[in-house]
Design a protein around this motif. Structure first.
Motif, PDB file in Angstrom:
ATOM      1  N   ILE A   9     -14.106 -12.878  52.194  1.00 25.99           N
ATOM      2  CA  ILE A   9     -12.670 -12.530  52.248  1.00 25.99           C
ATOM      3  C   ILE A   9     -11.952 -13.648  52.453  1.00 25.99           C
ATOM      4  CG2 ILE A   9     -11.144 -10.833  53.490  1.00 25.99           C
ATOM      5  CD1 ILE A   9     -13.119  -9.200  54.343  1.00 25.99           C
ATOM      6  N   PRO A  10     -11.174 -13.948  51.467  1.00 19.36           N
ATOM      7  CA  PRO A  10     -10.296 -15.219  51.560  1.00 19.36           C
ATOM      8  C   PRO A  10      -9.236 -15.129  52.414  1.00 19.36           C
ATOM      9  CG  PRO A  10     -10.422 -14.472  49.313  1.00 19.36           C
ATOM     10  CD  PRO A  10     -11.027 -13.545  50.165  1.00 19.36           C
ATOM     11  N   ALA A  11      -8.749 -16.115  52.979  1.00 19.01           N
ATOM     12  CA  ALA A  11      -7.378 -16.096  54.224  1.00 19.01           C
ATOM     13  C   ALA A  11      -6.341 -16.179  53.139  1.00 19.01           C
ATOM     14  CB  ALA A  11      -7.484 -17.387  54.927  1.00 19.01           C
ATOM     15  N   VAL A  12      -5.333 -15.280  53.479  1.00 19.54           N
ATOM     16  CA  VAL A  12      -3.974 -15.471  52.515  1.00 19.54           C
ATOM     17  C   VAL A  12      -2.988 -15.901  53.522  1.00 19.54           C
ATOM     18  CG1 VAL A  12      -2.660 -13.921  51.206  1.00 19.54           C
ATOM     19  CG2 VAL A  12      -5.070 -13.233  51.358  1.00 19.54           C
ATOM     20  N   PRO A  13      -2.307 -16.932  52.796  1.00 18.35           N
ATOM     21  CA  PRO A  13      -1.173 -17.391  53.686  1.00 18.35           C
ATOM     22  C   PRO A  13       0.001 -16.369  54.010  1.00 18.35           C
ATOM     23  CG  PRO A  13      -1.659 -18.732  51.702  1.00 18.35           C
ATOM     24  CD  PRO A  13      -2.556 -17.558  51.669  1.00 18.35           C
ATOM     25  N   GLY A  14       0.616 -16.509  55.036  1.00 19.23           N
ATOM     26  CA  GLY A  14       1.592 -15.685  55.587  1.00 19.23           C
ATOM     27  C   GLY A  14       1.005 -14.696  56.519  1.00 19.23           C
ATOM     28  N   GLU A  15       1.941 -13.777  57.034  1.00 19.67           N
ATOM     29  CA  GLU A  15       1.552 -12.577  58.054  1.00 19.67           C
ATOM     30  C   GLU A  15       1.164 -11.273  57.252  1.00 19.67           C
ATOM     31  OE1 GLU A  15       4.022 -12.690  61.382  1.00 19.67           O
ATOM     32  OE2 GLU A  15       3.803 -14.602  61.813  1.00 19.67           O
ATOM     33  N   VAL A 368       2.944 -10.726  47.174  1.00 22.40           N
ATOM     34  CA  VAL A 368       2.022 -10.620  48.199  1.00 22.40           C
ATOM     35  C   VAL A 368       2.564  -9.931  49.373  1.00 22.40           C
ATOM     36  CG1 VAL A 368       0.832 -11.917  50.196  1.00 22.40           C
ATOM     37  CG2 VAL A 368       0.550 -12.555  47.758  1.00 22.40           C
ATOM     38  N   GLN A 369       3.995  -9.965  49.641  1.00 23.79           N
ATOM     39  CA  GLN A 369       4.791  -9.258  50.530  1.00 23.79           C
ATOM     40  C   GLN A 369       4.726  -7.990  50.095  1.00 23.79           C
ATOM     41  OE1 GLN A 369       8.654 -11.318  50.586  1.00 23.79           O
ATOM     42  NE2 GLN A 369       7.898 -12.811  51.999  1.00 23.79           N
ATOM     43  N   GLN A 370       4.952  -7.590  48.912  1.00 31.69           N
ATOM     44  CA  GLN A 370       5.052  -6.316  48.415  1.00 31.69           C
ATOM     45  C   GLN A 370       3.711  -5.530  48.656  1.00 31.69           C
ATOM     46  OE1 GLN A 370       6.478  -6.949  44.355  1.00 31.69           O
ATOM     47  NE2 GLN A 370       8.583  -6.770  44.751  1.00 31.69           N
ATOM     48  N   THR A 381      -2.794   2.287  47.949  1.00 33.43           N
ATOM     49  CA  THR A 381      -3.321   1.297  46.998  1.00 33.43           C
ATOM     50  C   THR A 381      -2.759   1.666  45.693  1.00 33.43           C
ATOM     51  OG1 THR A 381      -5.316   2.787  46.707  1.00 33.43           O
ATOM     52  CG2 THR A 381      -5.351   0.840  48.362  1.00 33.43           C
ATOM     53  N   PRO A 382      -2.550   2.819  45.134  1.00 33.61           N
ATOM     54  CA  PRO A 382      -1.726   3.268  44.121  1.00 33.61           C
ATOM     55  C   PRO A 382      -0.369   2.286  43.734  1.00 33.61           C
ATOM     56  CG  PRO A 382      -2.377   5.203  44.772  1.00 33.61           C
ATOM     57  CD  PRO A 382      -2.664   4.209  46.042  1.00 33.61           C
ATOM     58  N   VAL A 383       0.344   2.197  45.003  1.00 28.69           N
ATOM     59  CA  VAL A 383       1.392   1.288  44.555  1.00 28.69           C
ATOM     60  C   VAL A 383       1.177   0.015  44.561  1.00 28.69           C
ATOM     61  CG1 VAL A 383       3.500   0.426  46.127  1.00 28.69           C
ATOM     62  CG2 VAL A 383       3.145   2.884  45.942  1.00 28.69           C
ATOM     63  N   MET A 384       0.190  -0.462  45.291  1.00 29.20           N
ATOM     64  CA  MET A 384      -0.514  -1.917  45.298  1.00 29.20           C
ATOM     65  C   MET A 384      -0.803  -2.183  43.826  1.00 29.20           C
ATOM     66  SD  MET A 384      -2.566  -2.205  48.733  1.00 29.20           S
ATOM     67  CE  MET A 384      -2.637  -3.945  48.615  1.00 29.20           C
ATOM     68  N   LEU A 385      -1.647  -1.013  43.162  1.00 24.34           N
ATOM     69  CA  LEU A 385      -2.144  -1.623  41.808  1.00 24.34           C
ATOM     70  C   LEU A 385      -0.762  -1.613  40.830  1.00 24.34           C
ATOM     71  CD1 LEU A 385      -4.717  -0.838  43.113  1.00 24.34           C
ATOM     72  CD2 LEU A 385      -5.359   0.555  41.175  1.00 24.34           C
ATOM     73  N   ALA A 386       0.043  -0.883  41.042  1.00 22.12           N
ATOM     74  CA  ALA A 386       1.324  -0.749  39.969  1.00 22.12           C
ATOM     75  C   ALA A 386       1.909  -1.947  40.270  1.00 22.12           C
ATOM     76  CB  ALA A 386       2.367   0.564  40.437  1.00 22.12           C
ATOM     77  N   THR A 387       2.236  -2.470  41.471  1.00 24.49           N
ATOM     78  CA  THR A 387       2.985  -3.714  41.693  1.00 24.49           C
ATOM     79  C   THR A 387       2.033  -4.905  40.904  1.00 24.49           C
ATOM     80  OG1 THR A 387       3.549  -3.139  44.203  1.00 24.49           O
ATOM     81  CG2 THR A 387       3.453  -5.538  43.608  1.00 24.49           C
ATOM     82  N   LEU A 388       0.877  -5.195  41.035  1.00 30.45           N
ATOM     83  CA  LEU A 388       0.138  -5.951  40.339  1.00 30.45           C
ATOM     84  C   LEU A 388       0.197  -5.846  39.119  1.00 30.45           C
ATOM     85  CD1 LEU A 388      -3.001  -5.962  42.742  1.00 30.45           C
ATOM     86  CD2 LEU A 388      -1.348  -8.123  42.405  1.00 30.45           C
ATOM     87  N   ASP A 389       0.341  -4.635  38.500  1.00 26.26           N
ATOM     88  CA  ASP A 389       0.435  -4.597  36.983  1.00 26.26           C
ATOM     89  C   ASP A 389       1.625  -4.879  36.290  1.00 26.26           C
ATOM     90  OD1 ASP A 389      -1.797  -2.781  36.893  1.00 26.26           O
ATOM     91  OD2 ASP A 389      -0.877  -0.951  36.828  1.00 26.26           O
ATOM     92  N   ALA A 390       2.857  -4.792  37.046  1.00 27.83           N
ATOM     93  CA  ALA A 390       4.114  -5.405  36.820  1.00 27.83           C
ATOM     94  C   ALA A 390       4.186  -6.658  36.743  1.00 27.83           C
ATOM     95  CB  ALA A 390       5.154  -4.668  37.509  1.00 27.83           C
ATOM     96  N   ALA A 404      -6.569 -14.608  45.483  1.00 27.88           N
ATOM     97  CA  ALA A 404      -6.977 -14.617  46.894  1.00 27.88           C
ATOM     98  C   ALA A 404      -6.348 -13.123  47.631  1.00 27.88           C
ATOM     99  CB  ALA A 404      -6.553 -15.703  47.869  1.00 27.88           C
ATOM    100  N   ALA A 405      -5.318 -13.048  47.228  1.00 27.63           N
ATOM    101  CA  ALA A 405      -4.755 -11.740  47.847  1.00 27.63           C
ATOM    102  C   ALA A 405      -5.430 -10.430  47.282  1.00 27.63           C
ATOM    103  CB  ALA A 405      -3.111 -11.579  47.726  1.00 27.63           C
ATOM    104  N   VAL A 406      -5.560 -10.304  45.908  1.00 23.62           N
ATOM    105  CA  VAL A 406      -6.308  -9.294  45.508  1.00 23.62           C
ATOM    106  C   VAL A 406      -7.773  -9.167  45.869  1.00 23.62           C
ATOM    107  CG1 VAL A 406      -7.248  -8.384  43.273  1.00 23.62           C
ATOM    108  CG2 VAL A 406      -4.966  -9.156  43.386  1.00 23.62           C
ATOM    109  N   GLN A 407      -8.382 -10.310  46.155  1.00 26.09           N
ATOM    110  CA  GLN A 407      -9.737 -10.305  46.739  1.00 26.09           C
ATOM    111  C   GLN A 407      -9.752  -9.943  48.173  1.00 26.09           C
ATOM    112  OE1 GLN A 407     -12.165 -13.712  46.052  1.00 26.09           O
ATOM    113  NE2 GLN A 407     -13.877 -13.350  47.118  1.00 26.09           N
ATOM    114  N   ALA A 408      -8.901 -10.341  48.821  1.00 31.64           N
ATOM    115  CA  ALA A 408      -8.744 -10.250  50.402  1.00 31.64           C
ATOM    116  C   ALA A 408      -8.328  -8.748  50.848  1.00 31.64           C
ATOM    117  CB  ALA A 408      -7.712 -10.932  51.012  1.00 31.64           C
ATOM    118  N   LEU A 409      -7.216  -8.089  49.943  1.00 35.03           N
ATOM    119  CA  LEU A 409      -6.689  -7.127  50.391  1.00 35.03           C
ATOM    120  C   LEU A 409      -7.396  -5.894  49.785  1.00 35.03           C
ATOM    121  CD1 LEU A 409      -3.043  -8.014  50.393  1.00 35.03           C
ATOM    122  CD2 LEU A 409      -4.499  -8.237  52.465  1.00 35.03           C
ATOM    123  N   LEU A 410      -7.825  -5.791  48.329  1.00 33.63           N
ATOM    124  CA  LEU A 410      -8.333  -4.867  47.740  1.00 33.63           C
ATOM    125  C   LEU A 410      -9.814  -5.182  47.446  1.00 33.63           C
ATOM    126  CD1 LEU A 410      -5.408  -4.456  45.086  1.00 33.63           C
ATOM    127  CD2 LEU A 410      -5.973  -3.001  47.039  1.00 33.63           C
ATOM    128  N   GLY A 411     -10.461  -5.988  47.858  1.00 33.58           N
ATOM    129  CA  GLY A 411     -11.737  -6.499  47.265  1.00 33.58           C
ATOM    130  C   GLY A 411     -12.114  -6.547  45.994  1.00 33.58           C
TER     131      GLY A 411
END
Length: 418
Positions: A9-15, A368-370, A381-390, A404-411
């Motif tokens: 699980i990679p570290a993602v910058p920010g909070e 990443v904020q979104q 997660t559906p909103v997360m997937l739509a955000t990444l699609d766009a 890194a964010a996709v791997q850390a937050l969604l696996g």
């Protein structure tokens, strides 16, 4: 019990943002209590036969994502999961197939571990089989009886007596009240009890909903000697003892599929509260049930889609995750065979988008904020997937950050290692 190797699980910058979660017990979005920067999670595990189908995977993925959200927000997680490796359905399957119940359980637990590892699921720190804690469970039953929260019911087919939980006594003399976890009326509870392992019409019980704590030994069934007689545990007391033994009382979240709300989670909480004097958990979170071919995916119906068969057939674990993550974890939905193709196309499009060079690239930091905001909103997660699609359709200015964010937050791995 041995678990499996954790994913990277990679570290993602920010909070990250501490997620609000829907608490079944209150019907509200809440921040479950987290003490000393540590979230304690208990998720009910498998009964080891017919593992691991996509209904299982959807449930355990929900709590995998929950832990990823907490960890991204800087919260340490401690995760416990049981294995119901002694129960009527397991014994019935073993008898029907002519396999020793212990061998069936061992094989299915091994398959489940393999599936969870291949799917990149975070493993529990405490992975506990019921048969490893028979003594502790029997002692808890004895304690409940000595405190007046349990009673014996004579049996016609056993020398000993079955022991039942006294719901009325617990409501009178403990903090628990029927309905603390399950938002159902009495008629619904009676129906669900009959459908989900209860015996509301059994003669000799003080209350129709009173659940079994200890089953006296029957011929041909496995049993253990104990201070409450030769026999084996009931279903709910197993999780009460295992959960509180691993995590203590009043832990952060009790989780599982929505079919566990009643009677399982209601009475797991009842037993634990009667024993300890404190509530079992601060929040109860439940994943929706997955259907297939027009019906809920279930072992009894046999309409199961197995993770191992998909993986052995060449499916990418990240594509399976995306197929499941396209649905909010609390939703009831139906898997279609075309879903895997759709998820694979989405995964391929994301990989292509990560490599896309664009003069109109999207800010990766903003994406990443979104993602974090959607994750914090009850793991949307559906909103997360739509955000990444766009974003990946246009291209992003920092592909490594998105990777890194996709791997850390969604696996989900966009650049899997060989």
């Amino acid at each position: 019990m041995r678990t499996w190797t954790p994913p990277e699980i990679p570290a993602v910058p920010g909070e990250g943002i501490v997620p609000k979660l829907f608490n079944t017990a209150t019907g509200r979005l809440e921040h479950p209590a987290i003490a000393d920067g540590k979230a304690l999670l208990y998720v009910c595990g498998i009964t080891p036969y017919d593992a691991t189908h996509l209904g299982h995977a959807f449930t355990y993925l929900a709590f995998d994502i929950m832990q990823r959200a907490w960890r991204d927000a800087g919260i340490e997680t401690v995760y416990a999961q049981n294995i119901t490796d002694i129960d009527d359905p397991l014994l019935e399957r073993a008898e029907a197939t002519g396999v020793d119940w212990r061998s069936l359980a061992e094989d299915q637990i091994g398959l489940f571990r393999s599936d969870m590892y291949r799917m990149g699921m975070i493993p529990p720190e405490h992975y506990i089989a019921v048969t490893e804690h028979i003594d502790e469970i029997a002692q808890a039953v004895l304690e409940l009886r000595e405190r007046g929260f349990a009673y014996a019911v004579p049996t016609a087919d056993a020398e000993g007596e079955d022991i039942y939980f006294d719901s009325a006594a617990a409501e009178r003399d403990s903090q628990w009240r029927l309905g603390d976890v399950a938002p159902y009326d009495q008629a619904t509870m009676l129906q669900l009890s009959a459908e989900r392992g209860g015996d509301p019409e059994r003669p000799g019980k003080r209350g129709a909903l009173d659940p079994l704590l200890w089953r006296a030994a029957r011929d041909g069934e496995p049993s253990w000697e104990s201070p409450v007689g030769q026999g084996r545990p009931g279903w709910h007391i197993e999780c009460s003892v295992i959960a509180t033994g691993a995590l203590g009382g009043a832990f952060t979240v009790q989780g599982g599929g929505s079919d566990l709300i009643f009677p399982h989670h209601e009475y797991t909480a009842a037993h634990a509260t009667a024993l300890s004097g404190t509530p079992l958990a601060h929040a109860y979170c439940h994943a929706g049930l997955v259907g297939y071919q027009g019906h809920k995916m279930s072992k009894s119906r046999g309409n199961l889609v197995f993770v191992s068969k998909l993986l052995d057939g060449g499916a990418c674990p990240s594509a399976i995750r995306l197929g499941l993550l396209a649905h909010h974890y609390r939703s009831e939905w139906e898997w279609n065979d075309a879903d895997l193709d759709t998820a694979t196309r989405r995964l391929d499009a994301w990989k292509a988008g990560l490599a896309r060079h664009s003069d109109d690239a999207v800010s990766s930091a903003t994406v990443v904020q979104q993602l974090r905001a959607a994750l914090a909103n009850d793991l949307d997660t559906p909103v997360m997937l739509a955000t990444l699609d766009a974003a990946l359709d246009r291209g992003v200015d920092d592909p490594a950050l998105i990777d890194a964010a996709v791997q850390a937050l969604l696996g989900v791995e966009l650049n899997p290692k060989a």
